[in-house]
Scaffold this active site. Sequence first.
Site, PDB file in Angstrom:
ATOM      1  CB  SER A   1      -1.805  -3.122  -0.996  1.00  0.00           C
ATOM      2  OG  SER A   1      -1.451  -3.115  -2.518  1.00  0.00           O
ATOM      3  CD  GLU A   2       1.056   1.148  -2.656  1.00  0.00           C
ATOM      4  OE1 GLU A   2       1.558   1.464  -3.630  1.00  0.00           O
ATOM      5  OE2 GLU A   2       0.320   1.767  -1.957  1.00  0.00           O
ATOM      6  CB  ALA A   3       4.853  -3.660   2.602  1.00  0.00           C
TER       7      ALA A   3
END
Length: 971
Positions: free
Chosen positions: A882-884
């Site tokens: 998700s966050e990358a």
Amino acid sequence: MKLRKMWLNINGVNRIFICDPEKDTLASVLRRIGLTGVKVGCGKGACGACSVILDGKVVRSCARKIRAIPEYSKVLTIEGIGTPQHLHPLQVAWMNCGAVQCGFCVPGFIVSAYALLQENPAPSREDVRDWFQKHRNVCRCTGYVQITDAVMAAARVLRGECTIDDITFKNPADGQYYGKPVVRPTALAKVCGLADYGDDQELKMPAESLHAAVVQPRVAHHARILNIDTDEAERMPGVVRIVQARDLIAAGGTNLYAEGHFHERTTVLVPSRKVLCDDKIYRYGDVVAMVVADTRDHARAAAAMVKVEVERLPEYLNFLDAVMPDAMRIHEDTPNIFSQQPVFKGAGLEDPARVAELIDGSAHSVSGSFHSTREPHLSIEGCTVQSYWDEDGQLTMQCKSQGVYSGLGRLGNALCAKDKLRIIMNPTGASFGWSTNAGDIALVGACTVVTGMPVALSLSYEEHQHYSGKRCPGYSNARLACDGEGRITAAEFDLGLDHGSYSWGGDDIIIKPARFAFFPYKVPDAVGLVRVANTNHAFGTAYRSYGSPQAYTFSEALMDMLAQETGIDPFELRWRNIARPGDLNLNSHSFMQYPFEAMMEAMRPHYQRAVREAREKDTPQVRRGVGLAWGAFNVTEGGTDNATVDLELNPDGSVTKFDTWQELGQGGDIGSVMVTLEALKPLGLTPEQVRLVQSDTKLCKDSGMSAGSRSHYMNGHATRIAGEKMLAAMRKADGGFRSYAEMVAEKLPLKYTGRYETAVTPGLSRLDPNTGIGNPSPAYTYALNLAEVEVAADTGKTTVIRFVCVDEVGKIGNIQAVNGQAFGGISHSIGFALSENYDDVHKHTNIDNSGVPYIKDIPDEIILVHMEQYNQHGPWGSSGASEAFQASGHVAVLNAIANATGVRIFEMPATREKVKAGLDLLAAGGKVLPPRKYFLGSDLYEELESIKANPVPFGGNEFYQPLGGAGERPF
Ligand code: FES
Ligand code: FES
């Protein structure tokens, strides 16, 4: 009140209803008669969630007064387009193309698309995008690509070019589900307008339920409360009770959020945040009282009559003001800078000043000061919560939450004894981080504690915008140097994070920039410092890629500036400096995985093509440029993370999965199904045979937060363990499996618990607060971004025309869910770079004026390249996903603007005015310079020397020490 009887032809049927012609909108009437597929998000015509077709035209029903609509007009809502038994091709396409995430925007989009296809049965992709732009349909989750895919697919079906079957995912005959685009279990209700989000729950509560409104004075950012006068408000119609802090305390609550801090350099002594403010206001959105009344309108009317008298105090609206030597303390127990995390590497470990010498002595060096904004999350659904005492005497709150258990921890005894609390997650119109904070839950819970009644609270979008937390703005000074071959020699940075009015979470976020600055490069010698301070603005909270975008804002800009300084191509400079096996990160530790060369090789042809096209298509009128940025994010919450789930065998052979994989649109539902299918693969279950019971603290064990890119990794492992236990119990001597009846007959348990702890991965440790050395994560996710932009020379307007992302997220569990996270994260990154902000509280009150990207602001051509290397620590080779995707895409855009125009934007967002001013400066023979070096509280090297001279005891992997007895179960 003067009412009117009215007829409308709704979904083909004449319907009679009673309305208030002065107040009612078409949306309010439709929702009141039960058509809750009409969603209200922004409430002011900006998001399209409430779209319906009125006499053949798409309208935003929240902005249509009922009095202006002729009787017997024809209205078509999502409920009239298709039902679960008779789905329209658009609904099937939305489900199968990954166009459903949180789903809050979906009914409005499908209605809008229905009208488009009536008018134009064979639209091009650009026609589709023009249509949604014209009708102001906003999706904050998907980044729009899959939505356009869905319209195109449905149009093909409607034209008879393919069948519904052709666009529908089919269960694979070989039972290999992992990685496939299995449709989310919540998608069907969402595409039919049948998912009951918070406001829908409110409409369906028992008739005697009460309604609350906030008293949010909005008179100051910082003030002493002198008097709260409720006399007039109490006499208003329908008012049941006005709840203030003293009422909550008299009813048994402490009114204080539980607050834990773990960082040894944190100076906070007492919890900084109250449920209801009674002595001071620390920010514009603080709430001092709740009005509880028989209707929402009565509550809101009375809340407006509460008079709050204050004495204004000095207001510090950004980090730079709050850390000036003459600034007063915002919270009396702590200096405004309340925590710090240093980083020393290589020569910097011995002697920090040596790093400055190395930079000064290098063949090339660049420096700059950079500012990233207070990015608002802008989910289309805001705060809407309900509370009641349940049949077991639990104070139950139904809400949007990224961590139902962490919400319990956050509340502590603020409302009542903590063991009396229950949190249940409603179907949720996205969050992206803001619902980690439990603030709205506490407000409504306080009303039920004081009145004893079920209460619903729904904030207006403006109230929500002021009340909820935001991404911490960053202010940085940084330098980067290399040798004559372009190999990085040394780096330094000093970053100040504005954590706003309250400190909880601030000593968590400071770890992230200390880890992701200059990641994934080999930097032999470095020093850095991350400082976090209170200000009087919105408090800092989680947001996708929490804390790393602020680091990439300077480090990836400096990489491009160094490329320009050395004359080395930006791709080549990165190639020379990416870490190879054996190289250590800024925290003097292994990068865990080293996919960087492979990722750059995958990107290389895209980069070469983009550079070539930019050269060919650049004109004096439309400047074209290319920008790169590396990004990454951690997976899990570190060395003490854990997750617990249950699997239970049902009489029909299906399995029920119990967990708190909070589904906010990111895929908590389908993720849980995918890992269950994989864990129980020998049973040959289909997705339909996995039932989910999720995110209810009474029914589900704690699988942790949906945060930190941890859910797939942690929940996957816990499910694997539970599955192994269940399979072992079911397995017969001949290798087959016992049926439910056989399990019961043999008195074997039917329910199995799996618990996973990251502690099983050797060598994990928090960052040392004295050195920045440590290895907090068992895995990472990586993203290499390429943005291609066009900049209009006459206006400065930037358009991102193509975006390429090469990622490494391990083996993919569900391809549509991962694509959705990628498209969504990239769209937020573009918005972050160009437009999004919450700074001016009088302007940034809703999604449009806070800079939310509409469909034409996001390119249709977003190319995703998933590397899918097997992650040795993750479940079935997966990592987080998700966050990358939101770590550094904004810098790729900013680098592309600089490449196109020569204008580097040091202080985000890159509005057209700023870019145009830079162009004008260059045209006049000037030079675009960084802002003057920021004063961040003290000289960097003096502060680093002081930290070295005053080490603090390091508690290793112990987390979260409670404060002052108030935080008895700190998160
Ligand atoms: S446009 Fe009506 S709710 Fe946003
Ligand atoms: S799926 Fe569109 S806003 Fe969430």
